[in-house]
Design a protein around this motif. Structure first.
Motif, PDB file in Angstrom:
ATOM      1  N   LEU A   1     -11.407  -6.752  -0.203  1.00 22.09           N
ATOM      2  CA  LEU A   1     -12.518  -5.800  -0.107  1.00 22.09           C
ATOM      3  C   LEU A   1     -13.499  -5.984  -1.253  1.00 22.09           C
ATOM      4  CD1 LEU A   1     -10.610  -2.555   0.981  1.00 22.09           C
ATOM      5  CD2 LEU A   1     -12.150  -3.934   2.376  1.00 22.09           C
ATOM      6  N   THR A   2     -12.977  -6.249  -2.440  1.00 23.13           N
ATOM      7  CA  THR A   2     -13.859  -6.491  -3.583  1.00 23.13           C
ATOM      8  C   THR A   2     -14.728  -7.725  -3.353  1.00 23.13           C
ATOM      9  OG1 THR A   2     -12.229  -5.514  -5.089  1.00 23.13           O
ATOM     10  CG2 THR A   2     -13.928  -6.902  -6.064  1.00 23.13           C
ATOM     11  N   ILE A  17       0.837  -1.201   0.000  1.00 23.74           N
ATOM     12  CA  ILE A  17       0.000   0.000   0.000  1.00 23.74           C
ATOM     13  C   ILE A  17       0.871   1.249   0.000  1.00 23.74           C
ATOM     14  CG2 ILE A  17      -1.812   1.241   1.244  1.00 23.74           C
ATOM     15  CD1 ILE A  17      -2.657  -1.449   2.437  1.00 23.74           C
ATOM     16  N   PHE A  18       1.948   1.236   0.802  1.00 25.36           N
ATOM     17  CA  PHE A  18       2.867   2.378   0.808  1.00 25.36           C
ATOM     18  C   PHE A  18       3.497   2.576  -0.571  1.00 25.36           C
ATOM     19  CE2 PHE A  18       3.061   2.002   5.522  1.00 25.36           C
ATOM     20  CZ  PHE A  18       2.879   3.338   5.829  1.00 25.36           C
ATOM     21  N   LEU A  19       3.843   1.487  -1.231  1.00 17.60           N
ATOM     22  CA  LEU A  19       4.465   1.578  -2.559  1.00 17.60           C
ATOM     23  C   LEU A  19       3.516   2.221  -3.557  1.00 17.60           C
ATOM     24  CD1 LEU A  19       6.647   0.933  -4.654  1.00 17.60           C
ATOM     25  CD2 LEU A  19       5.644  -1.355  -4.881  1.00 17.60           C
ATOM     26  N   ARG A  59      -2.353  -6.488  -7.895  1.00 17.20           N
ATOM     27  CA  ARG A  59      -3.161  -7.472  -7.157  1.00 17.20           C
ATOM     28  C   ARG A  59      -2.866  -7.446  -5.659  1.00 17.20           C
ATOM     29  NH1 ARG A  59      -6.104 -10.676 -10.115  1.00 17.20           N
ATOM     30  NH2 ARG A  59      -6.332 -12.205  -8.419  1.00 17.20           N
ATOM     31  N   LEU A  60      -2.928  -6.219  -5.092  1.00 21.71           N
ATOM     32  CA  LEU A  60      -2.767  -6.096  -3.644  1.00 21.71           C
ATOM     33  C   LEU A  60      -3.856  -6.898  -2.938  1.00 21.71           C
ATOM     34  CD1 LEU A  60      -1.880  -2.343  -2.994  1.00 21.71           C
ATOM     35  CD2 LEU A  60      -0.350  -4.301  -3.118  1.00 21.71           C
ATOM     36  N   TYR A  98      -3.958   5.377  -8.215  1.00 22.32           N
ATOM     37  CA  TYR A  98      -3.853   4.539  -7.017  1.00 22.32           C
ATOM     38  C   TYR A  98      -4.665   3.255  -7.171  1.00 22.32           C
ATOM     39  CZ  TYR A  98      -4.201   3.131  -2.134  1.00 22.32           C
ATOM     40  OH  TYR A  98      -4.164   2.416  -0.956  1.00 22.32           O
ATOM     41  N   ILE A  99      -5.920   3.388  -7.578  1.00 20.48           N
ATOM     42  CA  ILE A  99      -6.782   2.205  -7.724  1.00 20.48           C
ATOM     43  C   ILE A  99      -6.292   1.306  -8.853  1.00 20.48           C
ATOM     44  CG2 ILE A  99      -9.128   1.437  -8.279  1.00 20.48           C
ATOM     45  CD1 ILE A  99     -10.132   4.023  -6.932  1.00 20.48           C
TER      46      ILE A  99
END
Length: 485
Positions: A468-469, A416-418, A461-462, A453-454
């Motif tokens: 969440l999806t 997420i940070f990346l 593939r975080l 971002y999205i």
């Protein structure tokens, strides 16, 4: 199934918080254009006293009731009368200190405003138990109704009074109307009613847990409101208004998210407090979900602070932009604070909670003292340093209790940070290429940042994006299944 239950509760809680704080923020946009920074600075001083009083009124009892799965009517009633008695005592104290506070800050109007603050404290005390019981039962739909009613009524009153030229009093009456409407609405939608009895034993039993929370909250409030005391006294209410504007904008995103997490996670974590593996999974999921939202929001605020301030509040508030830019970094790790604290409270370990608060606030006061020698921006930087130290401190008990310390948490968050960093780099390059009016430029950059971002998150593939999806898909399917029956 547990994740779906948590998600449904979180969605209702989120809807309540988004509506309440979203509408409040919209109202603040209007009021910021009608009132002066000094008016907001004076209200910040008033909030210092009301916040302190509210802590004593609740005394940590709400958290104790939320985590208790089987409190009796006798216990709940005794807590109610205890809260009311302390509220009356705090109201009397506010009236007593009013002239001294007005003299200390050189603001005579504070003396009269304290009367409104005293009434607000008593009214809020009448709704504390009702709110705690609704949260424990995960009845966030009812809380959404309460929030919508209170925000609409108080906001309309505040705007109307500001247009009529009431100045700082429009903000004070708005605060009182918020408390009154909230309490009345809680009594309307809540099923619980106190009886005409009081026993000290249940209160003392709850205080064994909540006393440490009260001391911890006092330390936290002393640190957070220390900025109000220093800026208000050394630099005046005008500068305090600018500082608080930057702080409040940062808190809209991180504070909204932390409120959602805190309300939804504590009762859910409490139900799994005896299963360390389940608690770790819950903390991991909550942390990744929260940071997936918080990281891009804080990076965006830091890079686009001037556009945000000018677009939302007008040119007269531009002085708040550099403060907001720095404070956004202090909110970057905020979900780590909140979620780890909820895990500690879910285990009923208020003594550990107090110990980490002592460590955090001691270092916080030290950094604040050093920062005060470098002006308002020095104070803002001190909050960033304190925030990093606090995140590591809050995560330490999680490492001891269920082997999920700060190293493991940051490992889960590195993706997420990346993605957030890649978004930030793109925004910095895009700013130099886009030359529009502040509002259009802000809209274009926010859209570009969100899409980047999205898109990158799904491309890489975080795990949290996939989770969440899947959860949202299952919720939609279950709702359609029930609707078809």
């Amino acid at each position: 199934m547990a994740k779906e239950k948590a998600a449904v509760a979180g969605l209702w809680s989120g809807a309540d918080i988004l509506l309440r704080q979203g509408v409040q923020f919209f109202i603040s946009l209007i009021l910021a254009r009608l009132l002066s920074p000094s008016d907001f600075g004076i209200i910040a001083l008033l909030t210092l006293f009301t916040s302190l009083s509210m802590l004593f009124v609740d005394s940590g009892m709400s958290v104790a009731l939320i985590r208790s799965q089987n409190s009796s009517q006798e216990e709940e009633t005794s807590v109610f009368w205890f809260n009311l008695a302390v509220g009356l005592l705090c109201a009397g104290t506010l009236l007593f200190v009013a002239p001294y506070a007005a003299q200390f800050y050189g603001q005579p109007v504070l003396r009269s405003l304290m009367i409104v603050a005293a009434a607000q404290v008593v009214i809020a005390a009448l709704g504390a138990v009702q709110s705690a019981l609704l949260i424990r039962a995960l009845r966030f739909r009812q809380l959404l109704i309460v929030g919508a009613m209170a925000t609409s009524v108080s906001g309309g009153l505040g705007i109307g009074l500001a247009f009529a030229g009431f100045g700082v009093w429009s903000l004070a009456w708005q605060m009182l109307a918020m408390s009154a409407t909230t309490t009345l609405s809680l009594w309307y939608v809540g099923r619980w009613r106190p009886s005409l009895t009081f026993k000290i034993a249940p209160v003392l039993a709850q205080l064994q847990f909540s006393a440490n929370l009260l001391l911890s909250s006092l330390l936290d409030l002393s640190y957070n409101q220390g900025f109000t005391v220093i800026v208000g006294k050394l630099y005046g209410v005008g500068e305090l208004g600018f500082y608080n504007r930057g702080s409040n904008v940062q808190a809209v995103a991180s504070g909204m998210l932390s409120s959602l997490i805190g309300r939804a996670s504590l009762p859910l974590f409490s139900a799994r407090a005896d299963d360390m593996a389940a608690l770790r999974r819950g903390v991991s999921f909550a942390l990744r979900a929260a940071m997936a939202i918080n990281i891009p929001a804080m990076i965006g605020l830091a890079l686009l602070s001037d556009l945000v301030v000018v677009t939302l509040f007008g040119e007269k508030w531009r002085q708040s932009a550099p403060i907001l830019s720095v404070l956004a970094f202090s909110g970057l790790l905020w979900p780590i604070h909140v979620i780890n604290v909820q895990a500690i409270l879910a285990r009923g370990d208020s003594s550990t909670f107090l110990k980490i608060e002592i460590i955090k606030q001691s270092t916080g006061f030290a950094t604040m003292l050093v920062g005060s020698f470098f002006g308002i921006m020095g104070l803002a930087v001190s909050q960033v340093v304190s925030g990093v130290i606090a995140a590591f401190t809050n995560a330490a008990p999680s490492g001891r209790f269920f082997n999920y310390g700060i190293r493991a948490q940051l490992e889960d968050l590195k993706g997420i940070f990346l993605v957030g960093a890649l978004m930030g780099v793109l925004l910095m390059f895009a700013r130099s290429a886009i030359n529009l009016t502040p509002s259009l430029e802000l809209g274009a950059l926010v859209g570009l940042g969100a899409a980047t971002y999205i898109g990158v998150g799904f491309a890489l593939r975080l795990t949290i994006f996939m989770e969440l999806t899947e959860i949202l898909f299952n919720i939609v399917l279950s709702r359609r299944g029930r609707a078809s029956q």
